[in-house]
Design a protein around this motif. Structure first.
Motif, PDB file in Angstrom:
ATOM      1  N   PRO A   9      34.685  55.086  24.706  1.00 32.31           N
ATOM      2  CA  PRO A   9      33.802  53.963  24.363  1.00 32.31           C
ATOM      3  C   PRO A   9      33.927  52.785  25.316  1.00 32.31           C
ATOM      4  N   ARG A  10      35.172  52.460  25.731  1.00 33.73           N
ATOM      5  CA  ARG A  10      35.340  51.311  26.628  1.00 33.73           C
ATOM      6  C   ARG A  10      34.676  51.543  27.980  1.00 33.73           C
ATOM      7  N   TRP A  11      34.750  52.784  28.476  1.00 34.23           N
ATOM      8  CA  TRP A  11      34.131  53.059  29.767  1.00 34.23           C
ATOM      9  C   TRP A  11      32.610  53.093  29.657  1.00 34.23           C
ATOM     10  N   VAL A  12      32.098  53.608  28.574  1.00 38.84           N
ATOM     11  CA  VAL A  12      30.643  53.575  28.386  1.00 38.84           C
ATOM     12  C   VAL A  12      30.161  52.135  28.372  1.00 38.84           C
ATOM     13  N   ALA A  13      30.849  51.280  27.608  1.00 35.85           N
ATOM     14  CA  ALA A  13      30.469  49.868  27.552  1.00 35.85           C
ATOM     15  C   ALA A  13      30.576  49.221  28.928  1.00 35.85           C
ATOM     16  N   TYR A  14      31.644  49.509  29.636  1.00 38.39           N
ATOM     17  CA  TYR A  14      31.841  48.933  30.962  1.00 38.39           C
ATOM     18  C   TYR A  14      30.726  49.355  31.914  1.00 38.39           C
ATOM     19  N   ASP A  15      30.397  50.640  31.927  1.00 42.54           N
ATOM     20  CA  ASP A  15      29.352  51.123  32.822  1.00 42.54           C
ATOM     21  C   ASP A  15      28.004  50.484  32.514  1.00 42.54           C
ATOM     22  N   VAL A  16      27.712  50.290  31.225  1.00 41.67           N
ATOM     23  CA  VAL A  16      26.448  49.644  30.871  1.00 41.67           C
ATOM     24  C   VAL A  16      26.442  48.195  31.343  1.00 41.67           C
ATOM     25  N   LEU A  17      27.550  47.489  31.130  1.00 44.60           N
ATOM     26  CA  LEU A  17      27.621  46.106  31.611  1.00 44.60           C
ATOM     27  C   LEU A  17      27.447  46.032  33.122  1.00 44.60           C
ATOM     28  N   ARG A  18      28.077  46.931  33.835  1.00 43.08           N
ATOM     29  CA  ARG A  18      27.929  46.919  35.289  1.00 43.08           C
ATOM     30  C   ARG A  18      26.470  47.154  35.689  1.00 43.08           C
ATOM     31  N   ALA A  19      25.807  48.077  35.012  1.00 39.62           N
ATOM     32  CA  ALA A  19      24.400  48.347  35.335  1.00 39.62           C
ATOM     33  C   ALA A  19      23.517  47.155  34.991  1.00 39.62           C
ATOM     34  N   VAL A  20      23.792  46.495  33.882  1.00 36.51           N
ATOM     35  CA  VAL A  20      23.024  45.309  33.488  1.00 36.51           C
ATOM     36  C   VAL A  20      23.148  44.221  34.551  1.00 36.51           C
ATOM     37  N   HIS A  21      24.369  44.017  35.044  1.00 36.72           N
ATOM     38  CA  HIS A  21      24.604  42.906  35.966  1.00 36.72           C
ATOM     39  C   HIS A  21      24.316  43.244  37.425  1.00 36.72           C
ATOM     40  N   SER A  22      24.425  44.499  37.792  1.00 34.04           N
ATOM     41  CA  SER A  22      24.228  44.853  39.199  1.00 34.04           C
ATOM     42  C   SER A  22      22.866  45.459  39.476  1.00 34.04           C
ATOM     43  N   SER A  23      22.221  46.023  38.451  1.00 41.82           N
ATOM     44  CA  SER A  23      20.957  46.720  38.672  1.00 41.82           C
ATOM     45  C   SER A  23      19.838  46.241  37.769  1.00 41.82           C
ATOM     46  N   ASP A  24      20.060  45.143  37.034  1.00 41.26           N
ATOM     47  CA  ASP A  24      19.058  44.608  36.105  1.00 41.26           C
ATOM     48  C   ASP A  24      18.630  45.643  35.068  1.00 41.26           C
ATOM     49  N   ALA A  25      19.562  46.510  34.676  1.00 41.37           N
ATOM     50  CA  ALA A  25      19.269  47.491  33.632  1.00 41.37           C
ATOM     51  C   ALA A  25      19.135  46.787  32.286  1.00 41.37           C
ATOM     52  N   TYR A  26      18.467  47.455  31.350  1.00 40.85           N
ATOM     53  CA  TYR A  26      18.325  46.943  29.992  1.00 40.85           C
ATOM     54  C   TYR A  26      19.296  47.699  29.093  1.00 40.85           C
ATOM     55  N   ALA A  27      20.172  46.972  28.438  1.00 42.94           N
ATOM     56  CA  ALA A  27      21.207  47.612  27.640  1.00 42.94           C
ATOM     57  C   ALA A  27      20.618  48.443  26.512  1.00 42.94           C
ATOM     58  N   ASN A  28      19.531  47.958  25.903  1.00 41.78           N
ATOM     59  CA  ASN A  28      18.963  48.685  24.761  1.00 41.78           C
ATOM     60  C   ASN A  28      18.340  50.014  25.172  1.00 41.78           C
ATOM     61  N   LEU A  29      18.017  50.157  26.454  1.00 38.66           N
ATOM     62  CA  LEU A  29      17.498  51.430  26.953  1.00 38.66           C
ATOM     63  C   LEU A  29      18.605  52.313  27.502  1.00 38.66           C
ATOM     64  N   LEU A  30      19.563  51.706  28.187  1.00 41.59           N
ATOM     65  CA  LEU A  30      20.609  52.484  28.865  1.00 41.59           C
ATOM     66  C   LEU A  30      21.690  52.961  27.909  1.00 41.59           C
ATOM     67  N   LEU A  31      22.093  52.119  26.968  1.00 37.97           N
ATOM     68  CA  LEU A  31      23.228  52.484  26.113  1.00 37.97           C
ATOM     69  C   LEU A  31      22.979  53.764  25.313  1.00 37.97           C
ATOM     70  N   PRO A  32      21.826  53.935  24.650  1.00 39.02           N
ATOM     71  CA  PRO A  32      21.635  55.186  23.892  1.00 39.02           C
ATOM     72  C   PRO A  32      21.775  56.430  24.766  1.00 39.02           C
ATOM     73  N   ARG A  33      21.236  56.372  25.973  1.00 43.27           N
ATOM     74  CA  ARG A  33      21.357  57.527  26.875  1.00 43.27           C
ATOM     75  C   ARG A  33      22.805  57.743  27.283  1.00 43.27           C
ATOM     76  N   SER A  34      23.523  56.655  27.507  1.00 38.15           N
ATOM     77  CA  SER A  34      24.922  56.760  27.911  1.00 38.15           C
ATOM     78  C   SER A  34      25.769  57.361  26.797  1.00 38.15           C
ATOM     79  N   LEU A  35      25.472  57.001  25.559  1.00 36.16           N
ATOM     80  CA  LEU A  35      26.218  57.564  24.421  1.00 36.16           C
ATOM     81  C   LEU A  35      26.013  59.076  24.331  1.00 36.16           C
ATOM     82  N   VAL A  36      24.764  59.508  24.546  1.00 31.81           N
ATOM     83  CA  VAL A  36      24.472  60.946  24.492  1.00 31.81           C
ATOM     84  C   VAL A  36      25.198  61.680  25.610  1.00 31.81           C
ATOM     85  N   ARG A  37      25.129  61.126  26.821  1.00 31.19           N
ATOM     86  CA  ARG A  37      25.799  61.781  27.958  1.00 31.19           C
ATOM     87  C   ARG A  37      27.296  61.873  27.762  1.00 31.19           C
ATOM     88  N   ALA A  38      27.865  60.849  27.131  1.00 27.10           N
ATOM     89  CA  ALA A  38      29.314  60.837  26.913  1.00 27.10           C
ATOM     90  C   ALA A  38      29.716  61.644  25.683  1.00 27.10           C
TER      91      ALA A  38
END
Length: 459
Positions: A9-38
């Motif tokens: 969980p900590r790494w999933v959260a970290y990766d989403v934060l990095r994408a939000v801040h470095s790539s202008d990703a949207y957490a509400n779109l990226l996090l669900p996909r990240s949870l499934v992949r993990a």
């Protein structure tokens, strides 16, 4: 980061934060996909979600605390290290994570992401953060603030310009004293609300009915996603405020069979689906439009569960509508999204005051186009997920001014109150000349996104 480490969980959260801040990703779109992949579900998915959204919501506060503990501005800290420190601060100050676990896990994360030397720095900073409780840190930040607005910004993690916009919007209702409650509500995770499309689905027997929307409910237990998946598109996750906005248009006045409706800015399609179900029930026709081809696909998917043919065009809404064709038009206009900061927490850090004039100009142009497209007696619902007066009351006032004698403003507050299952506190306002007819929903007062609803009828 290793592939294996990304499954926690900590790494999933970290990766989403990095994408939000470095790539202008949207957490509400990226996090669900990240949870499934993990492969995360249950408590692990809940932990990753709280780490992600909780950290993003309180980012401004945590940055001020980290800067104090580090003795340097956060702009001088490696971004990869800073995101880990933010997660660590959230665990120390807002979760029940034991201090040793929060510090040790964050330091390990920094070591893997940025190297051994950075891990020593992270350890020192987090140890200093852990020396004070959350309230002690907030009191320290209060004492450092140079103004009351800055104090609120540090305490509640909202930019100063957003705080001022919220204060003006509340003051227009005579409710400026609710500002602290609103800011606090923006930092609380919203309860998942679902909609049973009218005439096509019913609330499950074990569901908890929402207080206001007659089609809304909360799951009585289990995963809401299971309910949605089993419904063939007839039950959907949707904020109660969005439900009320769509119903305000379809139920403002009785529907005459054969009416033609238009959802002018339809993506992602939640309100479109409600309107489609309402049109089906009353013998009306619905068209939808979305300028972005990718987002138009979302609209088509959204209405797939409704047995009504809903053509979806992909045109600029300012030129799409035509003249005198439609009996009801929804203009769910692009806006700052300041009313949905609970579910899109990074938006508060991305939007700027300079964004408002361009959005307001677009909003006015879309509403003007909708007015021209109305048949005599037709109604347009102008909706934004923002309480900012320049995006709400100001747009309506300008539209009434530029269409003298053509329009009358209906009492959206009375319409929403009539639709609502329970009494609803909708304060009268006088902001920007809107005359108090606009219905403004609020997270702290109604438990919804801060949805603004105005209704205009062509004479």
């Amino acid at each position: 980061m290793s592939a294996a480490s990304g499954r926690t969980p900590r790494w999933v959260a970290y990766d989403v934060l990095r994408a939000v801040h470095s790539s202008d990703a949207y957490a509400n779109l990226l996090l669900p996909r990240s949870l499934v992949r993990a492969g995360l579900s249950g408590p692990d998915a809940a932990l990753a979600t709280e780490l992600t959204y909780g950290t993003l919501r309180r980012e401004g506060t945590y940055d001020a605390i980290i800067a104090d503990a580090a003795g340097r501005p956060v702009s001088a800290i490696d971004p990869a290290v800073l995101d880990a420190l933010r997660l660590g601060a959230h665990q120390l100050l807002a979760m029940r994570t034991p201090t040793h676990a929060a510090v040790n896990e964050t330091v390990r994360q920094v070591r893997m992401a940025a190297g051994t030397s950075a891990s020593g720095f992270a350890n020192a900073v987090l140890r200093r953060v852990s020396e004070r409780s959350r309230e002690e840190w907030l009191e320290r930040l209060d004492a450092s603030a140079r103004s009351d607005d800055e104090r609120l910004a540090l305490r509640y993690a909202h930019p100063v310009w957003v705080i001022r916009a919220f204060r003006r919007a509340l003051a227009a209702e005579g409710r400026a004293d609710e500002l602290d409650a609103l800011l606090e509500a923006d930092n609380v995770s919203p309860i998942v609300t679902l909609a049973a499309l009218p005439g096509l689905a019913e609330r499950p027997e074990d569901a908890v009915a929402t207080p206001y929307s007659p089609i809304g409910f909360r799951s009585g237990g289990g995963d809401p996603g299971t309910v949605v998946a089993a419904s063939d598109g007839r039950v959907r996750v949707q904020d109660e405020g969005s439900q009320l906005a769509a119903l305000a248009l379809s139920r403002a006045v009785p529907v005459q069979e054969g009416e033609v409706w238009l959802d002018l800015c339809a993506a992602p399609g939640g309100k479109t689906a409600v309107l489609a179900a309402e049109a089906l029930a009353h013998g009306a026709r619905l068209e939808a439009n979305e300028v972005s081809p990718a987002r138009a696909g979302l609209v088509r998917d959204s209405v797939a569960g409704v047995p009504l043919q809903v053509p979806v065009s992909e045109e600029d809404g300012r030129t799409r509508a035509g003249r005198g064709r439609y009996d009801r038009i929804l203009v769910d206009a692009p806006c700052t999204g300041l009313g949905a900061l609970r579910r899109r927490p990074e938006a508060r850090w991305r939007k700027q005051p300079a964004d408002v004039p361009a959005l307001a100009a677009l909003q006015s142009e879309l509403l003007d186009a909708a007015v021209e497209a109305l048949a005599p007696g037709g109604i347009v619902a102008y909706v934004t997920c923002s309480p900012h007066l320049a995006e709400t009351a100001g747009i309506v006032a300008e539209t009434l001014r530029t269409h003298p004698g053509e329009l009358e403003e209906l009492d959206a507050r009375a319409v929403v109150a009539r639709i609502s299952d329970a009494p609803i506190d909708l304060a009268a306002g006088d902001g920007e000349g809107a005359g108090g007819a606009r219905a403004q929903l609020w997270p702290h007062r109604h438990g919804t996104d801060a949805m603004s609803i105005s209704l205009l009828r062509r004479r």
